[in-house]
Design a protein around this motif. Structure first.
Motif, PDB file in Angstrom:
ATOM      1  N   ILE A  55     -17.066  -0.479  -5.317  1.00 57.71           N
ATOM      2  CA  ILE A  55     -16.814   0.329  -6.469  1.00 57.71           C
ATOM      3  C   ILE A  55     -15.531  -0.144  -7.251  1.00 57.71           C
ATOM      4  CG2 ILE A  55     -16.223   2.715  -6.990  1.00 57.71           C
ATOM      5  CD1 ILE A  55     -18.300   3.656  -4.741  1.00 57.71           C
ATOM      6  N   ILE A  56     -14.749  -0.421  -6.507  1.00 63.31           N
ATOM      7  CA  ILE A  56     -13.353  -0.729  -7.244  1.00 63.31           C
ATOM      8  C   ILE A  56     -13.584  -2.008  -7.843  1.00 63.31           C
ATOM      9  CG2 ILE A  56     -10.818  -1.258  -6.813  1.00 63.31           C
ATOM     10  CD1 ILE A  56     -10.851   0.625  -4.514  1.00 63.31           C
ATOM     11  N   ILE A  57     -14.345  -2.995  -7.375  1.00 64.27           N
ATOM     12  CA  ILE A  57     -14.637  -4.145  -8.242  1.00 64.27           C
ATOM     13  C   ILE A  57     -15.326  -3.839  -9.368  1.00 64.27           C
ATOM     14  CG2 ILE A  57     -16.313  -6.271  -8.290  1.00 64.27           C
ATOM     15  CD1 ILE A  57     -15.587  -6.841  -5.277  1.00 64.27           C
ATOM     16  N   THR A  94      -0.461   1.567 -14.573  1.00 57.84           N
ATOM     17  CA  THR A  94      -1.545   2.159 -13.643  1.00 57.84           C
ATOM     18  C   THR A  94      -2.700   0.929 -13.717  1.00 57.84           C
ATOM     19  OG1 THR A  94      -2.292   2.963 -16.206  1.00 57.84           O
ATOM     20  CG2 THR A  94      -1.246   4.493 -14.801  1.00 57.84           C
ATOM     21  N   GLY A  95      -2.785   0.166 -14.704  1.00 58.13           N
ATOM     22  CA  GLY A  95      -3.611  -1.024 -14.106  1.00 58.13           C
ATOM     23  C   GLY A  95      -3.452  -1.614 -12.759  1.00 58.13           C
ATOM     24  N   VAL A  96      -1.912  -1.772 -12.713  1.00 58.15           N
ATOM     25  CA  VAL A  96      -1.431  -2.435 -11.265  1.00 58.15           C
ATOM     26  C   VAL A  96      -1.949  -1.480  -9.986  1.00 58.15           C
ATOM     27  CG1 VAL A  96       0.419  -3.186 -10.163  1.00 58.15           C
ATOM     28  CG2 VAL A  96       0.147  -3.952 -12.380  1.00 58.15           C
ATOM     29  N   TYR A  97      -1.593  -0.323 -10.264  1.00 49.01           N
ATOM     30  CA  TYR A  97      -1.966   0.585  -9.388  1.00 49.01           C
ATOM     31  C   TYR A  97      -3.258   0.798  -8.885  1.00 49.01           C
ATOM     32  CZ  TYR A  97       2.526   2.696  -8.333  1.00 49.01           C
ATOM     33  OH  TYR A  97       3.642   2.873  -7.679  1.00 49.01           O
ATOM     34  N   LEU A  98      -4.233   0.678  -9.958  1.00 48.25           N
ATOM     35  CA  LEU A  98      -5.793   0.385  -9.810  1.00 48.25           C
ATOM     36  C   LEU A  98      -6.074  -0.646  -8.907  1.00 48.25           C
ATOM     37  CD1 LEU A  98      -8.725   0.897 -10.590  1.00 48.25           C
ATOM     38  CD2 LEU A  98      -8.234  -0.584 -12.468  1.00 48.25           C
ATOM     39  N   ILE A  99      -5.575  -1.739  -8.971  1.00 53.32           N
ATOM     40  CA  ILE A  99      -5.622  -2.604  -8.126  1.00 53.32           C
ATOM     41  C   ILE A  99      -5.216  -2.347  -6.747  1.00 53.32           C
ATOM     42  CG2 ILE A  99      -5.665  -5.142  -7.529  1.00 53.32           C
ATOM     43  CD1 ILE A  99      -5.121  -5.862 -10.838  1.00 53.32           C
ATOM     44  N   PHE A 100      -4.077  -2.181  -6.359  1.00 53.73           N
ATOM     45  CA  PHE A 100      -3.485  -2.058  -5.289  1.00 53.73           C
ATOM     46  C   PHE A 100      -3.497  -0.701  -4.416  1.00 53.73           C
ATOM     47  CE2 PHE A 100      -1.773  -5.762  -7.278  1.00 53.73           C
ATOM     48  CZ  PHE A 100      -2.160  -6.719  -6.413  1.00 53.73           C
ATOM     49  N   GLU A 101      -4.182   0.271  -5.113  1.00 54.93           N
ATOM     50  CA  GLU A 101      -4.276   1.505  -4.303  1.00 54.93           C
ATOM     51  C   GLU A 101      -5.259   1.493  -3.239  1.00 54.93           C
ATOM     52  OE1 GLU A 101      -2.451   4.578  -4.597  1.00 54.93           O
ATOM     53  OE2 GLU A 101      -4.013   5.121  -3.029  1.00 54.93           O
ATOM     54  N   ARG A 102      -4.991   2.210  -2.177  1.00 55.44           N
ATOM     55  CA  ARG A 102      -6.159   2.094  -1.136  1.00 55.44           C
ATOM     56  C   ARG A 102      -7.126   2.884  -1.304  1.00 55.44           C
ATOM     57  NH1 ARG A 102      -4.737  -1.470   2.644  1.00 55.44           N
ATOM     58  NH2 ARG A 102      -6.369  -0.404   4.058  1.00 55.44           N
ATOM     59  N   ASN A 103      -6.813   4.214  -1.730  1.00 58.60           N
ATOM     60  CA  ASN A 103      -7.969   5.205  -1.803  1.00 58.60           C
ATOM     61  C   ASN A 103      -8.787   5.078  -3.163  1.00 58.60           C
ATOM     62  OD1 ASN A 103      -9.154   7.612  -2.004  1.00 58.60           O
ATOM     63  ND2 ASN A 103      -7.781   8.900  -0.931  1.00 58.60           N
ATOM     64  N   PRO A 104     -10.039   4.953  -2.970  1.00 61.24           N
ATOM     65  CA  PRO A 104     -10.978   4.689  -4.336  1.00 61.24           C
ATOM     66  C   PRO A 104     -10.601   6.019  -5.428  1.00 61.24           C
ATOM     67  CG  PRO A 104     -12.265   4.148  -2.378  1.00 61.24           C
ATOM     68  CD  PRO A 104     -10.681   5.042  -1.794  1.00 61.24           C
ATOM     69  N   PHE A 150      -7.885   7.653  -5.869  1.00 67.38           N
ATOM     70  CA  PHE A 150      -6.820   7.517  -6.658  1.00 67.38           C
ATOM     71  C   PHE A 150      -6.913   6.284  -7.723  1.00 67.38           C
ATOM     72  CE2 PHE A 150      -4.138   9.339  -3.172  1.00 67.38           C
ATOM     73  CZ  PHE A 150      -4.361  10.887  -3.921  1.00 67.38           C
ATOM     74  N   SER A 151      -7.751   5.288  -7.262  1.00 66.48           N
ATOM     75  CA  SER A 151      -7.774   4.175  -8.189  1.00 66.48           C
ATOM     76  C   SER A 151      -8.726   4.414  -9.312  1.00 66.48           C
ATOM     77  CB  SER A 151      -8.965   3.038  -7.569  1.00 66.48           C
ATOM     78  OG  SER A 151      -8.115   2.274  -6.693  1.00 66.48           O
ATOM     79  N   ALA A 152      -9.725   5.423  -9.373  1.00 64.79           N
ATOM     80  CA  ALA A 152     -10.450   5.985 -10.276  1.00 64.79           C
ATOM     81  C   ALA A 152      -9.426   6.634 -11.355  1.00 64.79           C
ATOM     82  CB  ALA A 152     -11.542   6.748  -9.738  1.00 64.79           C
ATOM     83  N   LEU A 153      -8.694   7.541 -10.765  1.00 64.39           N
ATOM     84  CA  LEU A 153      -7.957   8.229 -11.463  1.00 64.39           C
ATOM     85  C   LEU A 153      -6.832   7.391 -12.417  1.00 64.39           C
ATOM     86  CD1 LEU A 153      -7.075  11.505  -9.269  1.00 64.39           C
ATOM     87  CD2 LEU A 153      -8.584  11.382 -11.118  1.00 64.39           C
TER      88      LEU A 153
END
Lengths: 100, 169
Positions: free
Chosen positions: A29-31, B16-26, B28-31
């Motif tokens: 999903i993240i990909i 926020t783009g960097v956090y999208l990549i390195f955030e562990r919780n999906p 939070f990545s989506a947010l």
């Protein structure tokens, strides 16, 4: 003064972040979200070119790209749901049945 | 004023783009991705593409990302699952090659190859008619066939998504 170069460099940064995310992460999903980020970066350069070249085509292409992205997200997420139903995981290292 | 706004919004978008990549919780990545998309919508307004900015908020941040959040919460993913990485040595080369890619794109931008013919839609003209009206006119005249094909594409995508996600037909 903000020139087109600023927007293109920002677009390049966001696109690179998307590529790195696709390569680094294992969660399907993240990909997928990183692919959306890459599409957004390209849209940004489209709109920047459209503005600085006094054209409208760039904005129309962004419109079509967004439609394709919406369709892609719907189908892709349906595929991920189907895979999760069969394999109980979305880790792409475990989804290697088509490897050979 | 415009320059300050650009730099602030661009910085937020990159962070926020960097956090999208390195955030562990999906979730939070989506947010974080939603935050990036809102920043890009602000940049569209700076580039005088008001219609595209509105569509960006409604379609991307509103519809697509809510779909992502729905799927993430539906699957109820385990955060620890990703720690068993089959290719641990892939991370550093990926970051290095990302930097190389960025350098390559910057070289293309600097090379002055990206030039084009100036069109007729100057800012004054677009403001006198209206951005949305111009896009609508073009969509239903010059770009009518792609517009119709897009409707078929969305129809097929809806059918495909239902077919794939349904348990049995």
């Amino acid at each position: 003064m903000i020139t087109i170069t600023h927007y293109l460099v920002l677009s390049a940064i966001l696109f690179t972040l998307g590529v790195v995310g696709v390569l680094v992460r294992r969660n399907a999903i993240i990909i997928f979200m990183c692919i959306e980020l890459m599409l957004n970066a390209v849209n940004l350069s489209f709109v920047a070119f459209a503005h600085y070249l006094n054209s409208m085509q760039g904005q129309l292409f962004v419109f079509f790209t967004m439609t394709v992205a919406a369709a892609e997200a719907a189908v892709g997420l349906a595929i991920i749901v189907a895979v999760f139903r069969n394999k109980e995981t979305v880790n792409i290292d475990d989804i290697n049945i088509m490897k050979w | 004023m415009e320059a300050y706004l650009f730099y602030i919004v661009a910085t937020i978008a990159v962070i926020t783009g960097v956090y999208l990549i390195f955030e562990r919780n999906p979730v939070f990545s989506a947010l974080f991705l939603i935050q990036t998309m809102v920043c890009i919508a602000v940049l569209y307004i700076l580039l005088e593409a008001q219609f595209i900015a509105a569509v960006q908020i409604i379609v991307y941040a509103g519809a697509i990302m809510v779909l992502f959040l729905f799927v993430i919460m539906l699957l109820n993913l385990n955060i620890k699952e990703e720690s068993k990485n089959a290719l641990p040595f892939q991370r550093i080369p990926a970051v290095v090659m990302g930097i190389v890619l960025f350098a390559a794109i910057c070289m293309i931008i600097k090379s002055k190859l990206l030039q084009g013919k100036h069109g007729e839609y100057t800012t004054a003209y677009v403001n006198s008619v209206g951005n949305t009206k111009l896009i609508g006119n073009l969509l239903f005249t010059d770009y009518l066939l792609p517009f119709e094909i897009t409707s078929i594409l969305l129809f097929v995508a809806a059918i495909g998504a239902i077919m794939l996600a349904k348990r049995k037909l």
